[in-house]
Design an enzyme around this catalytic site. Structure first.
Site, PDB file in Angstrom:
ATOM      1  N   ALA A 116       0.856  -1.186   0.000  1.00  0.00           N
ATOM      2  CA  ALA A 116       0.000   0.000   0.000  1.00  0.00           C
ATOM      3  C   ALA A 116       0.893   1.237   0.000  1.00  0.00           C
ATOM      4  O   ALA A 116       2.069   1.172   0.389  1.00  0.00           O
ATOM      5  CB  ALA A 116      -0.901  -0.010   1.229  1.00  0.00           C
ATOM      6  N   GLY A 137       0.723  -5.153   0.801  1.00  0.00           N
ATOM      7  CA  GLY A 137      -0.519  -5.248   0.039  1.00  0.00           C
ATOM      8  C   GLY A 137      -0.302  -5.833  -1.353  1.00  0.00           C
ATOM      9  O   GLY A 137      -1.215  -6.416  -1.928  1.00  0.00           O
ATOM     10  N   GLU A 197      -0.457  -9.407  -0.825  1.00  0.00           N
ATOM     11  CA  GLU A 197      -1.856  -9.772  -0.549  1.00  0.00           C
ATOM     12  C   GLU A 197      -2.682  -9.786  -1.839  1.00  0.00           C
ATOM     13  O   GLU A 197      -3.582 -10.609  -1.997  1.00  0.00           O
ATOM     14  CB  GLU A 197      -2.447  -8.801   0.482  1.00  0.00           C
ATOM     15  CG  GLU A 197      -1.805  -8.998   1.849  1.00  0.00           C
ATOM     16  CD  GLU A 197      -2.191  -7.920   2.842  1.00  0.00           C
ATOM     17  OE1 GLU A 197      -1.916  -6.739   2.553  1.00  0.00           O
ATOM     18  OE2 GLU A 197      -2.755  -8.247   3.893  1.00  0.00           O
ATOM     19  N   GLU A 220       5.066  -5.173   6.866  1.00  0.00           N
ATOM     20  CA  GLU A 220       4.286  -4.210   7.663  1.00  0.00           C
ATOM     21  C   GLU A 220       4.846  -4.042   9.072  1.00  0.00           C
ATOM     22  O   GLU A 220       4.762  -2.961   9.666  1.00  0.00           O
ATOM     23  CB  GLU A 220       2.815  -4.645   7.747  1.00  0.00           C
ATOM     24  CG  GLU A 220       2.024  -4.474   6.461  1.00  0.00           C
ATOM     25  CD  GLU A 220       2.088  -5.699   5.553  1.00  0.00           C
ATOM     26  OE1 GLU A 220       2.971  -6.559   5.748  1.00  0.00           O
ATOM     27  OE2 GLU A 220       1.254  -5.775   4.640  1.00  0.00           O
TER      28      GLU A 220
END
Ligand code: DAK
Length: 258
Positions: free
Chosen positions: A66, A109, A112, A132
């Site tokens: 992200a 992300g 993911e 993260e």
């Protein structure tokens, strides 16, 4: 196609190829990129003549997570209100198979997103991680669940709690990816795989994808029941008749998707 487009969509025969295109930010996933990506997937999913999709980035990065710069000043309530998890979840409604073609960084992300695809083809330079923890957070788009199911508890713990990254070969060993290919071949491999699947009986591909995904959601007994219903349902299709007749007549099937 403009260099400036945040995603680039191309059709190669029966395959929709989507390239994420924020190279200067290592394809960091901001809301604009994510929603364009999901719009493109939904549009391709609804197009006759397209049987599967490939999502890719560039050689350096599939996606480095992200967008930290856009996320850094957010507070909990803003995050909750702007909740972009539903944007991620739109991929779960896509009926046609999606292959992630991953080179370079596949982090946070980005990983993911790859985990939300149906298969992953990696280049030899790909690396997979959930960094993260270095930012004082944990994965927020399914990583703790899907990664654990993919690589097992021990490795998922190490990746999520201690930023362990997997090389492409390790990702293959841990069954996170389907293939590892040289850098100049991984995208072709992903497209070829997508083309092969797109040539198969469309209804069987759709229900097969759904049935495999059901195994992550339900107890075995329920999953077996759903599989059986899907199996019987396919005997109402012309393609089942055609598939079996073509075997007996020793010729290639001519799929109608009906
Ligand atoms: N966000 C924003 N910019 C990024 C970025 C990222 N994730 N990753 C890289 N960039 C930018 C860098 O800031 C740099 O920009 P400039 O300085 O040139 O302006 C440019 O891309 C090139 O990066 P580097 O100069 O750092 O390049 P290196 O080759 O030295 O390093 C790297 C590449 C990928 C190892 C490094 O950039 C890096 O560590 N990036 C951050 C990786 C990371 O921590 N990713 C996890 C982010 S957190 C949620 C859903 C999902 C998530 C959260 C919530 N909801 C639905 C609620 C997910 C969270 C995350 O993914």
């Amino acid at each position: 196609m403009s260099e400036k487009e945040i995603i680039q969509v191309e059709k190669i025969d029966n395959v929709g190829l989507i390239r994420m295109n924020r190279p200067k930010a290592m394809n960091a996933l901001n809301p604009g990129l994510l929603s364009s990506l999901m719009d493109a997937l939904e549009s391709l999913d609804n197009q006759d003549g397209i049987g599967s999709m490939v999502i890719t980035g560039n050689e350096k990065a599939f996606a480095a997570g992200a967008d930290i710069k856009e996320m850094s000043s957010a507070n909990s309530i803003e995050m909750l209100k702007d909740d972009f998890i539903p944007s991620f979840d739109r991929i779960l409604e896509i009926k046609k198979p999606i292959i992630a073609a991953v080179s370079g960084y596949c982090l946070g992300g980005g990983n993911e997103l790859a985990l939300s695809c149906d298969m992953i083809v990696a280049s030899e330079t790909a690396s997979f991680g959930q960094p993260e923890i270095k930012l004082g957070i944990i994965p927020g788009a399914g990583g703790t669940q899907r990664l654990t199911k993919a690589v097992g508890k021990a490795m998922a713990m190490e990746m999520i709690l201690n930023n362990r990254t997997l090389s492409a070969q390790e990702a293959l060993d841990y069954q996170l990816v389907n293939y590892v290919e040289p850098l100049d071949e991984y995208l072709d491999k992903a497209i070829n795989l997508a083309q092969e699947i797109a040539r198969r009986a469309p209804l069987a591909v759709q229900l097969g994808k759904e049935a495999v995904n059901t195994s992550f959601e339900t107890p075995l007994s329920r999953g077996l029941k759903e599989e059986r219903f899907a199996f019987y349902l396919l005997f109402a299709s012309q393609d089942q008749e055609e598939g079996m007749r073509s075997f007996i007549e020793k010729r290639d099937p001519d799929w109608q998707g009906k």
